[in-house]
Design an enzyme around this catalytic site. Sequence first.
Site, PDB file in Angstrom:
ATOM      1  N   HIS A 125       0.797  -1.263  -0.140  1.00 15.73           N
ATOM      2  CA  HIS A 125       0.550  -0.039  -0.149  1.00 15.73           C
ATOM      3  C   HIS A 125       1.087   1.285  -0.066  1.00 15.73           C
ATOM      4  CE1 HIS A 125      -3.821  -1.358   0.168  1.00 15.73           C
ATOM      5  NE2 HIS A 125      -3.429  -2.650   1.741  1.00 15.73           N
ATOM      6  N   ASP A 162      -2.780 -10.394  -2.479  1.00 13.51           N
ATOM      7  CA  ASP A 162      -3.596  -9.758  -1.085  1.00 13.51           C
ATOM      8  C   ASP A 162      -5.130  -9.602  -1.542  1.00 13.51           C
ATOM      9  OD1 ASP A 162      -1.872  -8.575   1.680  1.00 13.51           O
ATOM     10  OD2 ASP A 162      -4.043  -7.715   0.341  1.00 13.51           O
ATOM     11  N   HIS A 164      -6.623  -7.204  -0.562  1.00 14.88           N
ATOM     12  CA  HIS A 164      -6.249  -5.615  -0.959  1.00 14.88           C
ATOM     13  C   HIS A 164      -5.737  -5.543  -2.046  1.00 14.88           C
ATOM     14  CE1 HIS A 164      -7.214  -6.187   3.496  1.00 14.88           C
ATOM     15  NE2 HIS A 164      -8.274  -5.242   3.622  1.00 14.88           N
ATOM     16  N   ASP A 246      -5.061 -12.563   3.050  1.00 15.34           N
ATOM     17  CA  ASP A 246      -5.971 -12.250   4.004  1.00 15.34           C
ATOM     18  C   ASP A 246      -6.748 -12.439   2.847  1.00 15.34           C
ATOM     19  OD1 ASP A 246      -4.274 -10.138   1.541  1.00 15.34           O
ATOM     20  OD2 ASP A 246      -4.463  -8.667   3.205  1.00 15.34           O
TER      21      ASP A 246
END
Length: 309
Positions: A125, A162, A164, A246
Amino acid sequence: MTTLLISHPSSLEHQTPEGHPERPDRIRAVEAALEDERFALLQRVEAPEATLAQAELCHPAHYVAAIAAASPAEGLVGIDADTTMSPGTLSAALHGVGGAIHAVDEVMAGRAANAFCALRPPGHHAERERAMGFCFFNNAAIAARHAQRAHGAGRVAVIDWDVHHGNGTQDIFWNDPSVLYASLHEMPLYPGTGAPSERGEHDTIVNVALRAGDGSEAFREAFDIAVLPRIASFAPELIVISAGFDAHWRDPLANLKLRESDFAWATRALMELADRHAGGRLVSILEGGYDLEGLAKSTAAHVGALMRG
């Protein structure tokens, strides 16, 4: 040659607020899983600490200096609502960068078949000039750029599973035709980026949006149809994985239903492409994964596949 496992005790010294999902126990769970006897042949080394200049491979000097200056002598300092620094954070983040760079060095030199960096905090991120989403420096992006600058790799593919979207990696490589960034992630979900229409200036950004409740079938179909052919046509000289776990069905921060076998399957698929185009060169870097059991089992499946188990 065997798989290289890179870790460092500093990962445990990055402290977050009570109840925060990105916590030192994540690394403890990963390390416990990789102590199983089936991982006895792993080559294990400690990550070196990167210099601030090495973080500047993907972040401007003023941003790197600001992160260093924000490091507290005691207590916690909030960078944003989700992202905090403790006295041990800067060292942990720099060991994350150093581990990624060392993994690339060993794999590109042929001293390791492939590598997995079991380090935190995560990185995908982190944009060029913004820390967010638990991330400070973008380890996967730095790994890709180091392969180019230090080892002459012309094309690098970064694959991010991931749950996200890796907005930071996309931001860093948006205008770069020499890096393919492909992400499979749940939408809508934090950070809100990653629509399939976001393709980069050179059509080297591939975003695959999965929906809440999607499981193995949807993930594997998307990987087969939307991701693997793009990597094959790009013919990278190194594959870097942003390996977040995740999307596992147990994870509390998302709503996909993957199982550890899905991560092993995806790993093997990427290894086949690495064998075909990149001399087997592949570096994997831990990102998210916040249910400790799901994280441990998924990491074990991923590393087992890296070891060609």
